[in-house]
Design an enzyme around this catalytic site. Structure first.
Site, PDB file in Angstrom:
ATOM      1  N   ASN A   1       8.069 -17.677   9.744  1.00 23.01           N
ATOM      2  CA  ASN A   1       8.795 -18.595   8.880  1.00 23.01           C
ATOM      3  C   ASN A   1       8.026 -20.054   9.164  1.00 23.01           C
ATOM      4  O   ASN A   1       7.904 -20.368  10.332  1.00 23.01           O
ATOM      5  CB  ASN A   1       9.982 -18.431   9.063  1.00 23.01           C
TER       6      ASN A   1
ATOM      7  N   HIS B   1      11.198 -20.268   2.821  1.00 22.54           N
ATOM      8  CA  HIS B   1      12.694 -20.266   2.398  1.00 22.54           C
ATOM      9  C   HIS B   1      12.752 -21.484   1.448  1.00 22.54           C
ATOM     10  O   HIS B   1      13.223 -22.569   2.082  1.00 22.54           O
ATOM     11  CB  HIS B   1      13.501 -19.915   3.686  1.00 22.54           C
TER      12      HIS B   1
ATOM     13  N   GLU C   1      12.077 -15.991   0.873  1.00 29.77           N
ATOM     14  CA  GLU C   1      13.540 -15.965   1.024  1.00 29.77           C
ATOM     15  C   GLU C   1      14.282 -16.726   0.219  1.00 29.77           C
ATOM     16  O   GLU C   1      13.993 -18.137  -0.081  1.00 29.77           O
ATOM     17  CB  GLU C   1      14.096 -16.116   2.497  1.00 29.77           C
TER      18      GLU C   1
ATOM     19  N   THR D   1      20.963 -23.692   7.534  1.00 26.84           N
ATOM     20  CA  THR D   1      20.192 -22.484   7.824  1.00 26.84           C
ATOM     21  C   THR D   1      21.138 -21.427   7.314  1.00 26.84           C
ATOM     22  O   THR D   1      22.322 -21.432   7.419  1.00 26.84           O
ATOM     23  CB  THR D   1      19.576 -22.379   9.225  1.00 26.84           C
TER      24      THR D   1
ATOM     25  N   HIS E   1      16.481 -14.210  12.712  1.00 32.05           N
ATOM     26  CA  HIS E   1      17.230 -15.414  12.975  1.00 32.05           C
ATOM     27  C   HIS E   1      17.542 -15.280  14.655  1.00 32.05           C
ATOM     28  O   HIS E   1      18.044 -14.506  15.244  1.00 32.05           O
ATOM     29  CB  HIS E   1      18.751 -15.363  12.320  1.00 32.05           C
ATOM     30  N   ASP E   2      17.059 -16.429  15.161  1.00 31.06           N
ATOM     31  CA  ASP E   2      17.083 -16.667  16.664  1.00 31.06           C
ATOM     32  C   ASP E   2      16.384 -15.635  17.582  1.00 31.06           C
ATOM     33  O   ASP E   2      16.578 -15.476  18.349  1.00 31.06           O
ATOM     34  CB  ASP E   2      18.773 -17.015  16.838  1.00 31.06           C
TER      35      ASP E   2
HETATM   36  N1  PXP Z   1      15.716 -14.440   8.201  1.00 28.62           N
HETATM   37  C1  PXP Z   1      16.426 -15.192   7.438  1.00 28.62           C
HETATM   38  C2  PXP Z   1      16.920 -14.788   6.200  1.00 28.62           C
HETATM   39  C3  PXP Z   1      16.270 -16.873   7.504  1.00 28.62           C
HETATM   40  O1  PXP Z   1      17.189 -17.436   6.782  1.00 28.62           O
HETATM   41  C4  PXP Z   1      15.748 -17.458   8.680  1.00 28.62           C
HETATM   42  C5  PXP Z   1      15.900 -18.793   8.862  1.00 28.62           C
HETATM   43  O2  PXP Z   1      15.352 -19.583   7.637  1.00 28.62           O
HETATM   44  C6  PXP Z   1      15.156 -16.614   9.405  1.00 28.62           C
HETATM   45  C7  PXP Z   1      15.063 -15.123   9.237  1.00 28.62           C
HETATM   46  C8  PXP Z   1      14.319 -17.107  10.571  1.00 28.62           C
HETATM   47  O3  PXP Z   1      15.128 -17.668  11.398  1.00 28.62           O
HETATM   48  P1  PXP Z   1      14.764 -18.399  12.592  1.00 28.62           P
HETATM   49  O4  PXP Z   1      14.130 -19.275  12.329  1.00 28.62           O
HETATM   50  O5  PXP Z   1      15.853 -18.692  13.716  1.00 28.62           O
HETATM   51  O6  PXP Z   1      13.587 -17.534  13.649  1.00 28.62           O
END
Ligand code: PXP
Length: 239
Positions: A8, A44, A71, A102, A192-193
């Protein structure tokens, strides 16, 4: 099974936008991330274009050679138009409000089932693979199946938080969620994280993952280790 790493790149755009010019060069960095081994790029775009702009997405589509994943919340007509014009490999639907920092929750796939069904049918009629962002919750995954989506993306913030306290407890709802998704023949993404501490264990426990989408930690690690090394380090967690 290969789990693809989709990087991302929102944070790179945030850095660029801080000065209004073209440093760092988002397109070059995305191409380099692919060259360093990542199998996909995620963006995104948000309505306020505070990081990725709509123009970025059109330009990325022209120069990327791996998978582009867009996204966003399809409640924005501009988002739907963008996706249909760009035709990425994958669209991931997230229920974010436009002013959210976020993503912080998955879809309620039961209350929004009809809306999601129509939106997913639209994207699929344009041959775009669909994924919807969901919590690791049985009812939400069963609801996701009803929408016709190809994939779900498991929202992993809770896993990442719990991992530091007790990794077995942290993974448990995700194991259950992945089993249900597999029984329902839904492919599984996650994000995410996720980071260098918690990714390997997640992959070991859920070997059938199709893709992880990682931004914040990976771009932050690149400040220490450099982008090429960092992409390689993340790929190594996924073997
Ligand atoms: N997946 C989605 C749907 C997200 O909105 C995000 C953050 O934009 C991520 C994955 C990636 O998360 P991180 O930046 O915490 O790795």
């Amino acid at each position: 099974m290969i789990t693809k790493l989709s990087v991302n790149i929102n944070k790179i755009a945030t850095l660029r936008n801080a000065r209004g010019g073209n440093i760092p060069n988002l397109l070059k960095m995305a191409i380099d991330i692919e060259r360093f081994g990542a199998q996909g790029i995620t963006v995104h775009p948000r309505p306020d274009e505070r990081h990725i702009t709509y123009k970025d997405v059109y330009e990325l589509k022209k120069c990327l050679t791996t998978e582009l994943n867009i996204e966003g919340n399809p409640q924005e007509k501009k988002f739907i138009d963008l996706v249909l014009e760009v035709k990425p490999h994958q669209v991931t639907l997230v229920p974010d409000l436009s002013n959210q920092i976020t993503s912080n929750h998955g879809w309620n796939t039961l209350t929004h089932v009809n809306y999601l069904k129509d939106t997913i049918a639209l994207f699929k009629s344009h041959h775009i693979r669909t994924s919807i962002f969901v919590d690791a919750d049985t009812a939400m995954i069963e609801g996701a199946k009803l929408t016709g989506t190809d994939r779900i993306e498991l929202y992993t913030e809770e896993y990442a938080r719990q991992f530091e306290l007790n990794k077995e407890l942290a993974i448990s709802p995700y194991l259950k969620a992945a089993n249900i998704a597999q029984q329902l023949k839904l492919d599984i993404n996650a994000g995410h994280d996720l980071n260098l501490q918690n990714l390997k264990y997640f992959k070991q426990k859920l070997p059938s993952l199709s893709e992880v989408s990682i931004g914040h930690a990976l771009i932050s690690d690149a400040l220490y280790f450099g982008l090429e090394n960092t992409v390689q380090l993340y790929l190594r967690q996924l073997v």
